[in-house]
Design a protein around this motif. Sequence first.
Motif, PDB file in Angstrom:
ATOM      1  N   ARG A 176       3.950  73.297 102.229  1.00  0.00           N
ATOM      2  CA  ARG A 176       4.390  73.311 100.827  1.00  0.00           C
ATOM      3  C   ARG A 176       4.226  74.688 100.206  1.00  0.00           C
ATOM      4  NH1 ARG A 176       1.996  68.049 100.592  1.00  0.00           N
ATOM      5  NH2 ARG A 176       0.038  68.927  99.788  1.00  0.00           N
ATOM      6  N   ARG A 177       3.266  75.443 100.704  1.00  0.00           N
ATOM      7  CA  ARG A 177       3.022  76.786 100.170  1.00  0.00           C
ATOM      8  C   ARG A 177       3.657  77.877 101.023  1.00  0.00           C
ATOM      9  NH1 ARG A 177      -1.297  76.882  96.489  1.00  0.00           N
ATOM     10  NH2 ARG A 177      -0.760  79.083  96.253  1.00  0.00           N
ATOM     11  N   GLY A 178       4.435  77.482 102.017  1.00  0.00           N
ATOM     12  CA  GLY A 178       5.168  78.454 102.813  1.00  0.00           C
ATOM     13  C   GLY A 178       4.376  79.123 103.919  1.00  0.00           C
ATOM     14  N   ALA A 179       3.204  78.582 104.264  1.00  0.00           N
ATOM     15  CA  ALA A 179       2.389  79.163 105.333  1.00  0.00           C
ATOM     16  C   ALA A 179       2.791  78.564 106.673  1.00  0.00           C
ATOM     17  CB  ALA A 179       0.910  78.900 105.071  1.00  0.00           C
ATOM     18  N   LYS A 180       2.741  79.373 107.720  1.00  0.00           N
ATOM     19  CA  LYS A 180       2.979  78.880 109.069  1.00  0.00           C
ATOM     20  C   LYS A 180       1.745  78.107 109.540  1.00  0.00           C
ATOM     21  CE  LYS A 180       7.042  80.600 110.226  1.00  0.00           C
ATOM     22  NZ  LYS A 180       8.200  79.707 110.504  1.00  0.00           N
ATOM     23  N   VAL A 181       1.991  76.998 110.210  1.00  0.00           N
ATOM     24  CA  VAL A 181       0.907  76.159 110.721  1.00  0.00           C
ATOM     25  C   VAL A 181       0.846  76.326 112.235  1.00  0.00           C
ATOM     26  CG1 VAL A 181      -0.044  73.830 110.873  1.00  0.00           C
ATOM     27  CG2 VAL A 181       1.275  74.522 108.847  1.00  0.00           C
ATOM     28  N   MET A 182      -0.291  76.849 112.716  1.00  0.00           N
ATOM     29  CA  MET A 182      -0.494  77.056 114.145  1.00  0.00           C
ATOM     30  C   MET A 182      -1.635  76.172 114.627  1.00  0.00           C
ATOM     31  SD  MET A 182      -0.279  81.191 114.507  1.00  0.00           S
ATOM     32  CE  MET A 182       1.151  82.092 113.885  1.00  0.00           C
ATOM     33  N   ILE A 183      -1.522  75.715 115.855  1.00  0.00           N
ATOM     34  CA  ILE A 183      -2.594  74.910 116.432  1.00  0.00           C
ATOM     35  C   ILE A 183      -2.845  75.316 117.879  1.00  0.00           C
ATOM     36  CG2 ILE A 183      -1.018  73.042 117.130  1.00  0.00           C
ATOM     37  CD1 ILE A 183      -3.353  71.091 116.492  1.00  0.00           C
ATOM     38  N   ASP A 184      -4.108  75.433 118.223  1.00  0.00           N
ATOM     39  CA  ASP A 184      -4.497  75.576 119.625  1.00  0.00           C
ATOM     40  C   ASP A 184      -4.539  74.157 120.193  1.00  0.00           C
ATOM     41  OD1 ASP A 184      -5.873  75.768 122.062  1.00  0.00           O
ATOM     42  OD2 ASP A 184      -7.030  77.498 121.384  1.00  0.00           O
ATOM     43  N   ASN A 185      -3.577  73.847 121.047  1.00  0.00           N
ATOM     44  CA  ASN A 185      -3.406  72.489 121.573  1.00  0.00           C
ATOM     45  C   ASN A 185      -3.854  72.383 123.029  1.00  0.00           C
ATOM     46  OD1 ASN A 185      -2.579  69.776 121.235  1.00  0.00           O
ATOM     47  ND2 ASN A 185      -0.576  70.177 122.118  1.00  0.00           N
ATOM     48  N   THR A 186      -4.706  73.307 123.462  1.00  0.00           N
ATOM     49  CA  THR A 186      -5.101  73.355 124.868  1.00  0.00           C
ATOM     50  C   THR A 186      -5.856  72.101 125.291  1.00  0.00           C
ATOM     51  OG1 THR A 186      -5.251  75.769 124.716  1.00  0.00           O
ATOM     52  CG2 THR A 186      -6.295  74.731 126.605  1.00  0.00           C
ATOM     53  N   TRP A 187      -6.749  71.595 124.442  1.00  0.00           N
ATOM     54  CA  TRP A 187      -7.575  70.435 124.803  1.00  0.00           C
ATOM     55  C   TRP A 187      -6.714  69.207 125.099  1.00  0.00           C
ATOM     56  CZ3 TRP A 187      -8.472  65.510 122.805  1.00  0.00           C
ATOM     57  CH2 TRP A 187      -9.614  64.852 123.246  1.00  0.00           C
ATOM     58  N   ALA A 188      -5.770  68.936 124.229  1.00  0.00           N
ATOM     59  CA  ALA A 188      -4.974  67.713 124.362  1.00  0.00           C
ATOM     60  C   ALA A 188      -3.785  67.888 125.289  1.00  0.00           C
ATOM     61  CB  ALA A 188      -4.493  67.250 122.983  1.00  0.00           C
ATOM     62  N   THR A 189      -3.293  69.101 125.438  1.00  0.00           N
ATOM     63  CA  THR A 189      -2.054  69.403 126.158  1.00  0.00           C
ATOM     64  C   THR A 189      -0.872  68.741 125.447  1.00  0.00           C
ATOM     65  OG1 THR A 189      -1.790  67.535 127.727  1.00  0.00           O
ATOM     66  CG2 THR A 189      -3.402  69.261 128.310  1.00  0.00           C
ATOM     67  N   PRO A 190       0.351  69.104 125.815  1.00  0.00           N
ATOM     68  CA  PRO A 190       1.507  68.443 125.187  1.00  0.00           C
ATOM     69  C   PRO A 190       1.586  66.948 125.483  1.00  0.00           C
ATOM     70  CG  PRO A 190       2.170  70.477 126.283  1.00  0.00           C
ATOM     71  CD  PRO A 190       0.768  70.194 126.716  1.00  0.00           C
ATOM     72  N   LEU A 191       0.833  66.475 126.454  1.00  0.00           N
ATOM     73  CA  LEU A 191       0.912  65.058 126.808  1.00  0.00           C
ATOM     74  C   LEU A 191       0.130  64.171 125.858  1.00  0.00           C
ATOM     75  CD1 LEU A 191       0.623  65.207 130.707  1.00  0.00           C
ATOM     76  CD2 LEU A 191       2.654  65.347 129.255  1.00  0.00           C
ATOM     77  N   PHE A 192      -0.953  64.684 125.286  1.00  0.00           N
ATOM     78  CA  PHE A 192      -1.816  63.845 124.459  1.00  0.00           C
ATOM     79  C   PHE A 192      -1.710  64.136 122.969  1.00  0.00           C
ATOM     80  CE2 PHE A 192      -5.030  63.157 128.174  1.00  0.00           C
ATOM     81  CZ  PHE A 192      -4.177  62.201 128.720  1.00  0.00           C
ATOM     82  N   PHE A 193      -0.994  65.201 122.590  1.00  0.00           N
ATOM     83  CA  PHE A 193      -0.775  65.477 121.170  1.00  0.00           C
ATOM     84  C   PHE A 193       0.526  66.228 121.016  1.00  0.00           C
ATOM     85  CE2 PHE A 193      -1.273  67.957 117.234  1.00  0.00           C
ATOM     86  CZ  PHE A 193      -1.553  66.926 116.343  1.00  0.00           C
ATOM     87  N   LYS A 194       1.319  65.810 120.030  1.00  0.00           N
ATOM     88  CA  LYS A 194       2.623  66.416 119.771  1.00  0.00           C
ATOM     89  C   LYS A 194       2.571  67.174 118.439  1.00  0.00           C
ATOM     90  CE  LYS A 194       4.632  64.529 123.394  1.00  0.00           C
ATOM     91  NZ  LYS A 194       4.981  65.365 124.559  1.00  0.00           N
ATOM     92  N   PRO A 195       2.293  68.465 118.480  1.00  0.00           N
ATOM     93  CA  PRO A 195       2.101  69.211 117.231  1.00  0.00           C
ATOM     94  C   PRO A 195       3.288  69.192 116.285  1.00  0.00           C
ATOM     95  CG  PRO A 195       1.291  70.465 119.100  1.00  0.00           C
ATOM     96  CD  PRO A 195       2.037  69.296 119.661  1.00  0.00           C
ATOM     97  N   PHE A 196       4.505  69.271 116.826  1.00  0.00           N
ATOM     98  CA  PHE A 196       5.668  69.375 115.947  1.00  0.00           C
ATOM     99  C   PHE A 196       5.960  68.053 115.228  1.00  0.00           C
ATOM    100  CE2 PHE A 196       6.501  72.387 119.548  1.00  0.00           C
ATOM    101  CZ  PHE A 196       6.036  73.501 118.861  1.00  0.00           C
ATOM    102  N   GLU A 197       5.533  66.967 115.806  1.00  0.00           N
ATOM    103  CA  GLU A 197       5.674  65.670 115.142  1.00  0.00           C
ATOM    104  C   GLU A 197       4.659  65.503 114.012  1.00  0.00           C
ATOM    105  OE1 GLU A 197       5.452  62.572 118.036  1.00  0.00           O
ATOM    106  OE2 GLU A 197       7.161  63.338 119.210  1.00  0.00           O
TER     107      GLU A 197
END
Length: 392
Positions: A176-197
Motif C-alpha cells: 500500500r505504501r509502494g515498498a517492495k516486499v522481499m522474503i528469504d524463502n530458503t527454509w520452506a522452498t517453493p514447495l512449502f510456501f508460495k511467496p507471490f500468492e
Amino acid sequence: MSRDDWAEPTVLCHAGLDPAANHGIVNPPVYHASTVLFPTVEALEKAEQGLFDVCRYGRVGTPTSWAFERAVAAIEGGSHAISVPSGLAAITTALTAFTKAGDHVLITDSAYGPTRKFCDAVLTKFGVEVEYYDPLIGAGIEALLRDNTRIVYLEAPGSLTFEVQDVPAIAAAARRRGAKVMIDNTWATPLFFKPFEHGCDVSIHAGTKYMVGHSDAMLGVIVCRDVETAEPVKRTAIMLGSAAGPDDLFLGLRGLRTMGVRLARHQETALRLAQWLQGRPEVARVLYPALPDDPGHALWRRDFTGASGLFGFVLHETSKTRVAAMLDGMELFGMGFSWGGYESLILPARLAGLRTARRWTEPGTLIRVHAGLEDFDDLRGDLERGLARLGT
C-alpha cells in the motif's frame, strides 16, 4: 494437458528441460563459456539489448543458467529467476537493486546473520537507513513505514529462532505504501510456501541448501513476481558481476529433480526428532512451527504446506563446557555452517547482541539442528547420547 496444469512433482521433473534443442538429451548440457561470437554487427547489437535468454557473454547467461532459472521460476510461480553464486549474493543483489542513498528499508530482526552484516556494513555506508522490526509485528508494521521506505524484507521462519511472520499482513501494508516486499524463502522452498500468492514481490533462495541438496555447490537464485521487478535485479546482477558457475547450476538443476522426495523425508524426521526432544528433561523448549504448541503454528498451518528439516531447541541453562561435551562427541550430527543437504547437522547458535527489535532472552543455549536423510533411530540415538553427556 498444458504445462500450467502440471502438479508440482511433474514440474520438478520436467521444468527447464528442452531435449529437442539438445539432440534429444534429457538433461541440459553444461556450457563453460565466456566469449560468445556473433556473425554480424546487427546480431551483436541486438544481443546487447537483451536481458533474459540471450547469449552475449558467459556472465550474462547461457543455456545452462536459463534451464535452472526457468525451472525455479516455474516451481515458485514467478515471472523470471536470476541465478547468482550464493545465497548471500542473492540477498545482496536483490537489496542493492532497489535502494539508493536516502532510502529506508525495514529488515526482520530474525534475519540470517550475513544479511544483517551486509545491511549494517554496506547499505548504511551508501546512505541507506536500515531499521530492524519485530518479526511478530504483523499488520503493525504500518506504523514503521515511511514515504521513503523502499523494501520490507522478511524471513519466514527465521533460520535461527524460527518465528513465523504474518506475511500477507506485512506484505499488504508494505505494498500500500509502494515498498517492495522481499522474503528469504530458503527454509520452506517453493514447495512449502508460495511467496507471490501471499503478496511478496521477490523471493530469495540459497540454492546451496535444499535445491542442490548434497552440500557440494554454492548457488543462489532470486525469483521475481513480474518482469518489471526482474529487470532491475538482472541489471544489478550484471553490473555486480554476480553470475553462478555452470557446474553449480548443473548441480542445482539436478537437485531440483529430487527436492520433493528429499523434503518429505527431511520433514518426517525433523518432526519426529522435535517431538522426541519435547519429552527430554534437558530441553527447555523446541522451536519448530510444525509442532501444534509452537507459537507460530497457527500462521504456519494457514500459509505453509510443509516444514523442512531445520529446527532448534533450547537447553536448560548449563555450562559452556557441558554443551561442548555434548556437541563434540556427536557421531552423525556434524557441526557446520549450513543445512539442506542429505547429512544431519548441529550447531550452537550465538544470539548475544544480534537482536535489537525483539531481544532474545532465553537463558539456555540454543541448538540448531538439521535433520538429514539418515535413519531416524540412529539420529535419535546420537542425540540421546549427546544429551547424556550434558550431565557427565
